[in-house]
Design an enzyme around this catalytic site. Structure first.
Site, mmCIF file in Angstrom:
data_model
loop_
_atom_site.group_PDB
_atom_site.id
_atom_site.type_symbol
_atom_site.label_atom_id
_atom_site.label_comp_id
_atom_site.label_asym_id
_atom_site.label_seq_id
_atom_site.Cartn_x
_atom_site.Cartn_y
_atom_site.Cartn_z
ATOM 1 C CG PHE A 2 -15.095 -1.176 2.826
ATOM 2 C CD1 PHE A 2 -15.853 -2.630 3.132
ATOM 3 C CD2 PHE A 2 -14.158 -1.139 3.429
ATOM 4 C CE1 PHE A 2 -16.386 -3.255 4.120
ATOM 5 C CE2 PHE A 2 -13.855 -1.440 4.722
ATOM 6 C CZ PHE A 2 -15.418 -2.606 4.962
ATOM 7 N NE ARG A 14 -0.548 -0.920 4.741
ATOM 8 C CZ ARG A 14 -0.578 -0.302 5.911
ATOM 9 N NH1 ARG A 14 -2.140 0.628 6.326
ATOM 10 N NH2 ARG A 14 -0.382 -1.019 6.815
ATOM 11 C CG HIS A 63 -6.042 -3.159 4.871
ATOM 12 N ND1 HIS A 63 -5.199 -2.205 3.740
ATOM 13 C CD2 HIS A 63 -5.343 -3.041 6.345
ATOM 14 C CE1 HIS A 63 -4.650 -1.101 5.333
ATOM 15 N NE2 HIS A 63 -5.330 -1.553 6.461
ATOM 16 C CD GLU A 75 -17.871 1.899 1.605
ATOM 17 O OE1 GLU A 75 -18.837 2.024 1.853
ATOM 18 O OE2 GLU A 75 -16.734 2.219 2.691
#
Lengths: 297, 324
Positions: B88, B15, B114, B63
């Site tokens: 999400f 990330r 993640h 989202e």
């Protein structure tokens, strides 16, 4: 840059009755197109389409500043997003009658290899369509994205969107409704087609919308109402008023009362014509109620 | 390349590669804009936001709205990068992606952090193991799962120049960096070691585990060809078939369900073009749970030893094709 109907200057202040008559004539033809398209395809959604015939005619022939030479990005012009994609017949007719594509193409609606898919899409490259819609609740978010892009680029044109009323039962609508005022999207004008009907019955039977005006207001929108969205004079006046509210720090929503099936007496006011096609006899009966003003496709 | 030529240049989370890549591509491409659903810190988007506050949109915990807004921004010519957790970014918003982005062919980059078990302690609600499958099924969607910081950064930059919807999947934990000096090209598999006994096709964090397994297997005299499949769709079929025609057996390794993952794509290819004994290192039809990332990988069969076992098993099948 060519705007579609030069006979209606954008800047006029007073409503010219000759222009209203002209718009009413276009809407008559649009209604004929809708009924004939749905009949010929033997499927489609005539009810909501007829109810919004006046609105979309006013929008494309009077209110919006747009180019019929289609450009996806639409910089410098007003954009329209249809969130309740099932009323595609009315949009296709208005787009064709505006000059986005040949009127003869309306005959291909819902048929194999057509650009006029059951629900609007960019997939077949139909001019005038910028996003697929049909699965409800998504168009307002897309319109917000386009409005944000205009803000980022210092582009002063407006983004318009239409949603259904039953569609307001989708949660994403309220995510979007919360977002637009927070970001002061005062270049966004949303109209709700408030005909009170949806597939399984009236809104109140299915899932009541409650105090719609109060809901949008509480979310931070400038809320206007058009009492009769099937009255061209009222519609044009109402949309002009709404346009004048733009640029004042808030997004604008117009709650537009319409009649599902407006213009065809046996279809009016009932949810039964939400998504069924008229047969040959019903189509013939409808044609006697609708003037052919611009020539059928 | 030989195994001993793989150089580790440090350790960072993938990330972080996304965050640094986003800031870098923001400098070179003014059409790039970023959106986030209340996870700026987790997605490492701060540098981009600091440099380009006017090109960042905080959407809040919404989202579905974020995906729609991204589609609208793309319609107007922007190149939106959406940032939230993989769970999400996919399952929660599948229909929004399907209609407003994939079917509408919008130039949206869905950037998902993640992913997988290595999210760790937050547990199964957040550990999506189905996202590659969900995204690769959408027509026209490009699916990229880079393996380390450097490759994630390179991919983040590269996708801006690739027109069309992209799913970019990365993760939370600090992970060895070993592709710093290696090329990255969308859709082009990256051979990491040359070998003759078995082809190991790995994606994401599991590429490192595959390299570690190859080291151990090398001590047993087993020569592994480790290929990094960072782009799962479109799959680099030529590179895979070229390697498999030589080794005649395959192990796939991924931090994902066996159903719908990289292994599925490889099996689909091989069953048609080159039927070959194959073993999967993947989660087998199970949800994850809370725990330390490395312990979770071991428990769910994604550890280095699991790659070693899969290779040993596939080699047996190569000698005797009938499974016993």
């Amino acid at each position: 840059m060519t705007y579609c109907i030069p006979m209606f200057p954008m800047c006029q202040k007073n409503i010219n009755m000759a222009n209203i008559t002209e718009l009413e004539n276009i809407a008559q033809q649009v209604r004929r197109d809708i009924v004939r398209m749905v009949n010929q395809a033997n499927s489609g959604h005539p009810g909501g389409s007829l109810g919004c015939a006046d609105f979309l005619t006013a929008l494309y022939f009077e209110i919006m500043q747009h180019q019929t030479k289609f450009n996806m990005e639409g910089a410098g012009e007003d954009l329209f997003f249809l969130s309740n994609g099932h009323i595609s017949p009315v949009w296709y007719s208005v787009l064709a009658r505006s000059g986005y594509f040949p009127v003869s193409e309306l005959a291909t609606f819902r048929k194999l290899n057509t650009r006029l898919q059951g629900h609007p899409t960019t997939h077949e490259g139909l001019p005038g369509v910028r996003i697929a819609s049909g699965s409800l609740g998504q168009g307002l978010s897309v319109a917000i994205g386009a409005a944000l892009a205009k803000k980022m680029d210092g582009d002063n044109s407006t983004v318009y969107a239409l949603t259904g009323d039953g569609e307001l039962q989708e949660g994403q609508i309220w995510e979007a409704a919360m977002f637009a005022p927070h970001h002061k999207l005062d270049n966004l004008l949303v109209t709700v087609d408030w005909n009170g009907q949806q597939i399984d019955g009236s809104n109140d039977q299915v899932l009541t919308l409650g105090d719609l005006r109060g809901k949008w207001k509480a979310f931070g929108w400038d809320v206007l109402e058009i009492k009769d969205g099937n009255n061209m004079k009222q519609l044009v006046a109402g949309m002009r008023k709404a346009k004048n509210q733009l640029g004042k720090g808030k997004p604008v929503v117009v709650l537009m009362r319409t009649q599902m099936g407006a213009g065809v007496d046996f279809m009016m006011g009932s949810h039964k014509w939400h998504g069924i096609a008229p047969n040959a006899a019903q189509t013939a009966a409808a044609m006697t109620q609708l003037k052919e003003t611009l020539g059928d496709f | 390349m030989k195994l001993q030529e793989i150089t580790v240049t440090g350790k960072k989370a993938t990330r972080d590669g996304f965050g640094d890549g986003l800031a870098a591509v923001g400098q070179t491409n003014s059409k790039v804009v970023a959106l986030c659903a209340d996870l700026v810190g987790s997605l490492k988007m701060d540098a981009f936001i600091k440099a380009f506050p006017q090109r960042f949109v905080q959407v809040g915990i919404a989202e579905a709205n974020m995906m729609g807004i991204a589609a609208g921004l793309a319609t107007a010519g922007k190149i939106p990068y959406t940032g939230t957790f993989a769970n999400f970014s996919t399952g929660r918003v599948y229909d929004q992606i399907r209609q407003s982005i994939a079917y509408s062919h919008k130039n949206v980059k869905i950037c998902a952090s993640h992913a997988g078990l290595t999210l760790g302690e937050d547990g199964a609600t957040h550990q999506i193991l189905e996202d590659i499958g969900l995204m690769k099924m959408l027509p026209g969607m490009t699916v990229i799962n880079p393996c380390d910081y450097a490759q994630t950064k390179a991919a983040t930059i590269a996708i801006a120049e690739h027109y069309g919807p992209v799913y970019l999947r990365f993760g939370r934990p600090s992970w060895p960096i070993f592709t710093t000096n290696l090329p990255f090209e969308i859709g082009k598999a990256l051979p990491l070691t040359t070998g003759s006994d078995v082809t190991i096709l790995a994606t994401g964090h599991l590429v490192w585990n595959a390299l570690e397994a190859a080291k151990r297997l090398g001590l047993e005299g087993i020569s592994c060809e480790v290929i990094n499949i960072h782009t799962i769709k479109p799959l680099d079929t030529a590179t895979i078939l070229d390697s498999v025609s030589k080794t005649r057996c395959v192990v796939t390794a991924e931090e994902h369900q066996r159903n719908g993952g990289l292994g599925d794509s490889v099996a689909q290819l091989l069953s048609r073009k080159m039927p070959t004994p194959m073993e999967y290192v993947a989660v087998n039809d199970s949800f994850g749970e809370s725990g330390d990332p490395m312990e979770l990988l071991d428990k769910y069969g994604l550890g280095v030893k699991d790659v070693v076992i899969a290779v040993q098993n596939v080699l047996k099948r190569k000698k005797s094709p009938v499974l016993v």
